[in-house]
Write a protein that holds these residues in place. Structure first.
Motif, PDB file in Angstrom:
ATOM      1  N   LEU A  96      -2.117   8.191   8.026  1.00 41.42           N
ATOM      2  CA  LEU A  96      -1.953   7.008   8.300  1.00 41.42           C
ATOM      3  C   LEU A  96      -1.731   5.936   6.953  1.00 41.42           C
ATOM      4  CD1 LEU A  96      -5.292   7.440   9.911  1.00 41.42           C
ATOM      5  CD2 LEU A  96      -2.872   7.540  10.884  1.00 41.42           C
ATOM      6  N   GLN A  97      -1.411   6.300   5.690  1.00 37.93           N
ATOM      7  CA  GLN A  97      -1.153   4.582   4.888  1.00 37.93           C
ATOM      8  C   GLN A  97      -0.207   4.144   5.496  1.00 37.93           C
ATOM      9  OE1 GLN A  97      -0.172   7.515   1.112  1.00 37.93           O
ATOM     10  NE2 GLN A  97       1.042   5.538   0.860  1.00 37.93           N
ATOM     11  N   PHE A  98       0.736   4.946   5.754  1.00 40.97           N
ATOM     12  CA  PHE A  98       2.139   3.957   6.681  1.00 40.97           C
ATOM     13  C   PHE A  98       2.379   4.572   7.606  1.00 40.97           C
ATOM     14  CE2 PHE A  98       6.263   2.402   7.781  1.00 40.97           C
ATOM     15  CZ  PHE A  98       5.686   1.018   7.300  1.00 40.97           C
ATOM     16  N   PRO A  99       2.244   3.842   8.998  1.00 41.02           N
ATOM     17  CA  PRO A  99       2.548   2.393   8.695  1.00 41.02           C
ATOM     18  C   PRO A  99       0.819   1.947   9.542  1.00 41.02           C
ATOM     19  CG  PRO A  99       3.033   2.768  10.787  1.00 41.02           C
ATOM     20  CD  PRO A  99       2.940   4.222  10.160  1.00 41.02           C
ATOM     21  N   HIS A 100      -0.457   2.244   9.618  1.00 42.00           N
ATOM     22  CA  HIS A 100      -1.084   2.258  10.188  1.00 42.00           C
ATOM     23  C   HIS A 100      -2.522   1.071   8.989  1.00 42.00           C
ATOM     24  CE1 HIS A 100      -5.119   1.819  12.569  1.00 42.00           C
ATOM     25  NE2 HIS A 100      -5.624   2.953  11.930  1.00 42.00           N
ATOM     26  N   HIS A 101      -2.495   2.085   8.055  1.00 43.33           N
ATOM     27  CA  HIS A 101      -2.697   1.065   6.580  1.00 43.33           C
ATOM     28  C   HIS A 101      -2.691  -0.137   6.565  1.00 43.33           C
ATOM     29  CE1 HIS A 101      -6.248   4.465   6.185  1.00 43.33           C
ATOM     30  NE2 HIS A 101      -5.674   3.606   7.327  1.00 43.33           N
ATOM     31  N   GLU A 102      -1.075  -0.253   6.285  1.00 46.80           N
ATOM     32  CA  GLU A 102      -0.354  -1.260   5.936  1.00 46.80           C
ATOM     33  C   GLU A 102      -0.595  -2.255   6.803  1.00 46.80           C
ATOM     34  OE1 GLU A 102       1.167  -2.621   3.437  1.00 46.80           O
ATOM     35  OE2 GLU A 102       1.952  -0.906   2.916  1.00 46.80           O
ATOM     36  N   ASN A 103      -0.291  -2.067   8.423  1.00 46.75           N
ATOM     37  CA  ASN A 103      -0.604  -3.269   9.429  1.00 46.75           C
ATOM     38  C   ASN A 103      -2.418  -3.433   9.472  1.00 46.75           C
ATOM     39  OD1 ASN A 103       1.265  -2.073  10.155  1.00 46.75           O
ATOM     40  ND2 ASN A 103       1.885  -1.339  12.022  1.00 46.75           N
ATOM     41  N   GLU A 104      -3.121  -2.748   8.916  1.00 46.43           N
ATOM     42  CA  GLU A 104      -4.181  -3.056   8.781  1.00 46.43           C
ATOM     43  C   GLU A 104      -4.509  -3.983   8.206  1.00 46.43           C
ATOM     44  OE1 GLU A 104      -8.103  -0.284   9.258  1.00 46.43           O
ATOM     45  OE2 GLU A 104      -6.895   0.952   9.739  1.00 46.43           O
ATOM     46  N   ILE A 105      -4.154  -4.079   6.510  1.00 53.21           N
ATOM     47  CA  ILE A 105      -3.826  -4.398   5.568  1.00 53.21           C
ATOM     48  C   ILE A 105      -4.132  -6.464   6.268  1.00 53.21           C
ATOM     49  CG2 ILE A 105      -3.187  -5.151   3.340  1.00 53.21           C
ATOM     50  CD1 ILE A 105      -3.421  -3.121   2.834  1.00 53.21           C
ATOM     51  N   ALA A 106      -2.076  -6.622   6.472  1.00 49.61           N
ATOM     52  CA  ALA A 106      -1.501  -7.531   7.309  1.00 49.61           C
ATOM     53  C   ALA A 106      -2.182  -8.289   8.302  1.00 49.61           C
ATOM     54  CB  ALA A 106      -0.596  -7.300   7.731  1.00 49.61           C
ATOM     55  N   GLN A 107      -3.312  -7.034   9.601  1.00 45.09           N
ATOM     56  CA  GLN A 107      -3.808  -8.034  10.123  1.00 45.09           C
ATOM     57  C   GLN A 107      -4.707  -9.114   9.574  1.00 45.09           C
ATOM     58  OE1 GLN A 107      -4.418  -4.342  12.882  1.00 45.09           O
ATOM     59  NE2 GLN A 107      -2.646  -5.120  13.679  1.00 45.09           N
ATOM     60  N   SER A 108      -5.726  -7.585   8.630  1.00 44.71           N
ATOM     61  CA  SER A 108      -6.966  -8.325   8.935  1.00 44.71           C
ATOM     62  C   SER A 108      -6.453  -9.279   6.971  1.00 44.71           C
ATOM     63  CB  SER A 108      -7.891  -6.909   7.635  1.00 44.71           C
ATOM     64  OG  SER A 108      -7.958  -6.287   8.517  1.00 44.71           O
ATOM     65  N   GLU A 109      -5.442  -9.172   6.686  1.00 45.70           N
ATOM     66  CA  GLU A 109      -5.409 -10.164   5.328  1.00 45.70           C
ATOM     67  C   GLU A 109      -4.885 -12.053   5.918  1.00 45.70           C
ATOM     68  OE1 GLU A 109      -4.037  -8.884   2.160  1.00 45.70           O
ATOM     69  OE2 GLU A 109      -6.021  -7.745   2.196  1.00 45.70           O
ATOM     70  N   GLY A 110      -4.288 -11.485   7.421  1.00 43.93           N
ATOM     71  CA  GLY A 110      -3.737 -12.543   7.633  1.00 43.93           C
ATOM     72  C   GLY A 110      -4.785 -13.164   8.667  1.00 43.93           C
ATOM     73  N   ALA A 111      -5.297 -12.522   9.235  1.00 40.84           N
ATOM     74  CA  ALA A 111      -6.590 -13.664  10.317  1.00 40.84           C
ATOM     75  C   ALA A 111      -7.592 -13.768   9.325  1.00 40.84           C
ATOM     76  CB  ALA A 111      -6.944 -12.749  11.352  1.00 40.84           C
ATOM     77  N   ASN A 112      -8.091 -13.356   8.133  1.00 40.29           N
ATOM     78  CA  ASN A 112      -8.655 -13.626   7.158  1.00 40.29           C
ATOM     79  C   ASN A 112      -8.846 -14.025   6.208  1.00 40.29           C
ATOM     80  OD1 ASN A 112     -11.050 -12.341   9.380  1.00 40.29           O
ATOM     81  ND2 ASN A 112     -10.767  -9.755   8.099  1.00 40.29           N
ATOM     82  N   GLY A 113      -7.579 -14.202   5.766  1.00 36.23           N
ATOM     83  CA  GLY A 113      -7.779 -15.196   4.604  1.00 36.23           C
ATOM     84  C   GLY A 113      -7.752 -14.432   4.087  1.00 36.23           C
ATOM     85  N   CYS A 114      -8.458 -13.230   3.309  1.00 37.75           N
ATOM     86  CA  CYS A 114      -9.191 -12.874   2.234  1.00 37.75           C
ATOM     87  C   CYS A 114      -8.452 -11.563   1.796  1.00 37.75           C
ATOM     88  CB  CYS A 114     -10.451 -13.157   2.283  1.00 37.75           C
ATOM     89  SG  CYS A 114     -11.500 -11.736   2.812  1.00 37.75           S
ATOM     90  N   THR A 115      -9.203 -10.885   0.398  1.00 31.97           N
ATOM     91  CA  THR A 115      -8.461  -9.569   0.139  1.00 31.97           C
ATOM     92  C   THR A 115      -9.504  -8.753   1.464  1.00 31.97           C
ATOM     93  OG1 THR A 115      -8.475  -9.707  -2.290  1.00 31.97           O
ATOM     94  CG2 THR A 115      -8.392  -8.103  -1.239  1.00 31.97           C
ATOM     95  N   PHE A 116      -8.530  -7.483   2.112  1.00 30.11           N
ATOM     96  CA  PHE A 116      -9.262  -7.054   2.727  1.00 30.11           C
ATOM     97  C   PHE A 116      -9.937  -5.495   2.034  1.00 30.11           C
ATOM     98  CE2 PHE A 116      -7.898  -3.596   5.929  1.00 30.11           C
ATOM     99  CZ  PHE A 116      -9.067  -3.301   6.897  1.00 30.11           C
ATOM    100  N   LEU A 171       0.485  -0.997   0.160  1.00 28.86           N
ATOM    101  CA  LEU A 171       0.023  -0.445  -0.640  1.00 28.86           C
ATOM    102  C   LEU A 171       0.650   1.162  -0.135  1.00 28.86           C
ATOM    103  CD1 LEU A 171      -3.378   1.346  -0.034  1.00 28.86           C
ATOM    104  CD2 LEU A 171      -2.309   1.749   2.584  1.00 28.86           C
ATOM    105  N   SER A 172       1.487   1.088   1.075  1.00 28.46           N
ATOM    106  CA  SER A 172       2.965   2.553   1.390  1.00 28.46           C
ATOM    107  C   SER A 172       4.340   2.539  -0.431  1.00 28.46           C
ATOM    108  CB  SER A 172       3.418   2.641   2.426  1.00 28.46           C
ATOM    109  OG  SER A 172       3.890   1.578   2.472  1.00 28.46           O
ATOM    110  N   GLY A 173       3.954   0.965  -0.835  1.00 30.88           N
ATOM    111  CA  GLY A 173       4.794   1.491  -2.028  1.00 30.88           C
ATOM    112  C   GLY A 173       6.411   1.484  -1.084  1.00 30.88           C
ATOM    113  N   LYS A 174       6.502   0.534  -0.235  1.00 32.13           N
ATOM    114  CA  LYS A 174       7.688   0.533   0.291  1.00 32.13           C
ATOM    115  C   LYS A 174       8.225  -0.895   0.628  1.00 32.13           C
ATOM    116  CE  LYS A 174       6.611   4.460   3.708  1.00 32.13           C
ATOM    117  NZ  LYS A 174       7.278   5.482   2.672  1.00 32.13           N
TER     118      LYS A 174
END
Length: 461
Positions: free
Chosen positions: A233-253, A155-158
């Motif tokens: 919020l793009q980095f790190p907050h939203h990057e982390n949200e993606i990691a948590q949500s996709e990591g826990a739910n196993g689908c696109t956030f 998301l943040s291009g890093k």
RNA sequence: GGCGCGAUGGCAGAGUGGUUAUGCAGCGGCCUGCAAAGCCGUGUACAUCGGUUCGAUUCCGGUUCGCGCCUCCA
């Protein structure tokens, strides 16, 4: 057809919702330990406009804007004030709602408070643990293992290797990787009981990022359409949200990520850490709330927006022109007509990634047309189009007569009317010297008179 | 150091490969007892240097300057 600039792809994309006719949207809201500043005003107004336009476009919108009511700064502030976290956050939530109401920001469908979703956060953390993405650190914090999540940084291009965690700040050594972030913070002895929740990892409280993943998933589902917030919020907050949500739910956030630009002062980001911020209520002491809303809407949401009194005055003068057209030609409360040329242009602008700057330009073109033609139908259209972005719904005469905050002229409207009546007498007697004297006297008090066919009307200068 | 964004007329701020953005401010005119409001008219704006093109503010590359993220932040 709506297009949205998606931060994930850095391109404008055609918008299509997951479920036909429905849009599910989540926006990161406020951490409530202080009054909202103009940066908050911009997020609030920006996504209010997004929600309004989606609804106008026929979508059934579920808009969630969270409230962070548990966090280091909140705890510290409550301790400084000698009050409970709950009383502090309740107070600033109420203040935020006042600011929203003033700015014409409609309530989202849900405004979840983090503290009301702790069980959901714990269950999400457990799932991350079960999937090997989280670990219990030596200090008893539960951390997310960033390197185990494929695609971190998209998301943040890093890239992980380019990120230099700790370059500017010392890193807690208990983390396996400096970039890992905390999911669950172990309780500290000096912290009040009200911020300690029992858990399988021991008493503690949630880290910041997990609340948004848990609440969005609970209220909107694991996969939803739009996620918004400020650029910071793009980095790190939203990057982390993606990691948590996709990591826990196993689908696109999330399908579309939207980020609004900063409000600046003297060409520098307005922020709490820099201390160069103005609260919404500070500004509303001197300017009408609709002027502030207009000021925000007049620029594109992704552009930086420089704040200054001069710019607000400029915005006020511009908004006066719109209201003057509506004062001079009667407008009915009708629905906007998107077949009419201005309506078409307005819709096309809004469909182009919410180009409110262009939409506002259409409003001015329409106002000129109203002034030329004196057409009540066009005036009604102006009022209706303005309403779509939350503008121009007040009685024009009273808007033009209202003085925001400290700009009171000291004269009541009946006193002003009395002076106008005196002047009318003088004019009738062709005593123009006296008539001009009264007019000058009122002008000195900030009142402008306008002589028209049906008599004299007044407005603030 | 890494990554990203931007540079438009006095100010603010959209947009576009060739034709008026829009607003504020200014100037001239109409209207008005005079004003105000409104209307009409009015400004060789697109950082810089190259390239592509019949033609670039708009596309590509370099330069300069500004801003942001890499730390809590909307």
């Amino acid at each position: 057809m709506l297009s949205i600039f998606n931060t994930l792809t850095r391109e404008k994309e055609k918008f299509s919702s997951i479920e036909p006719g429905k849009v599910r949207m989540y926006v990161c809201g406020m951490t409530v330990y202080d009054y909202c500043h103009l940066g908050h005003a911009r997020v609030l107004v920006t996504f209010d406009v997004v929600a309004r336009w989606l609804r106008t476009s026929g979508f059934d919108v579920t808009y969630v804007r969270n409230i962070t009511d548990i966090d280091d700064k909140i705890i510290r502030r409550a301790q400084e004030n000698g009050e409970t976290v709950r009383s502090l956050t309740d107070r600033f939530i109420a203040a935020m709602h006042e600011d929203c109401a003033a700015l014409g920001v409609q309530s989202p469908e849900h405004e979840p408070r983090a503290t009301e979703f702790v069980p959901q956060m714990q269950s999400m953390i457990s799932r991350l643990e079960a999937r090997g993405l989280a670990y219990l650190a030596a200090n008893r914090d539960v951390c997310f293992s960033v390197r185990k999540f494929d695609g971190y940084g998209r998301l943040s291009g890093k890239s992980l290797d380019d990120l230099r965690a700790g370059e500017r700040v010392d890193v807690a050594s208990d983390k396996q990787d400096p970039l890992d972030f905390v999911l669950w913070k172990h309780a500290r002895e000096d912290e009040p009981e009200e911020v300690k929740w029992p858990s399988s990892w021991g008493a503690g409280r949630p880290g910041w990022h997990i609340e948004c993943s848990a609440m969005s998933s609970e209220l909107l589902g694991a996969h939803f359409d739009i996620h918004g917030g400020g650029q910071d919020l793009q980095f790190p907050h939203h990057e982390n949200e993606i990691a948590q949500s996709e990591g826990a739910n196993g689908c696109t956030f999330v399908n579309y990520w939207m980020h609004n630009g900063f409000v600046r002062v003297d060409n520098e980001k307005m922020s709490k850490s820099l201390g160069n911020f103005f609260t919404i209520r500070d500004v509303l002491k001197r300017f009408d709330a609709e002027v502030l809303r207009f000021f925000i809407i007049r620029a594109h949401y992704r552009s930086p927006l420089n704040y200054s009194d001069t710019h607000l005055e400029d915005a006020r003068n511009a908004l006066d022109r719109l209201y003057t057209a509506l004062r001079n030609v009667p407008a009915a409360a009708v629905a906007a007509d998107f077949e009419e040329p201005h309506g078409r242009r307005f819709a096309a602008a809004m469909d182009d990634d919410f180009n409110t700057a262009e939409a506002v330009a259409v409003l001015f073109d329409l106002a000129g047309e109203v002034n030329r033609t004196r057409s009540p139908a066009l005036a009604s259209q102006l009022r209706a189009l303005g309403g779509i972005v939350g503008l121009l719904q007040r009685d024009p005469a009273s808007y033009l007569q209202s003085a925001a905050g400290g700009d009171e002229c000291g004269l009541s409207s009946s006193e002003i009317e009395a002076r106008i009546a005196c002047r009318a007498q003088a004019k009738k007697a062709r005593d123009f010297g006296e008539a001009d004297r009264i007019r000058a006297e009122l002008l000195a008090a900030g009142i402008v008179l306008e002589d028209g066919a049906q008599g004299t009307v007044w407005r603030r200068a």
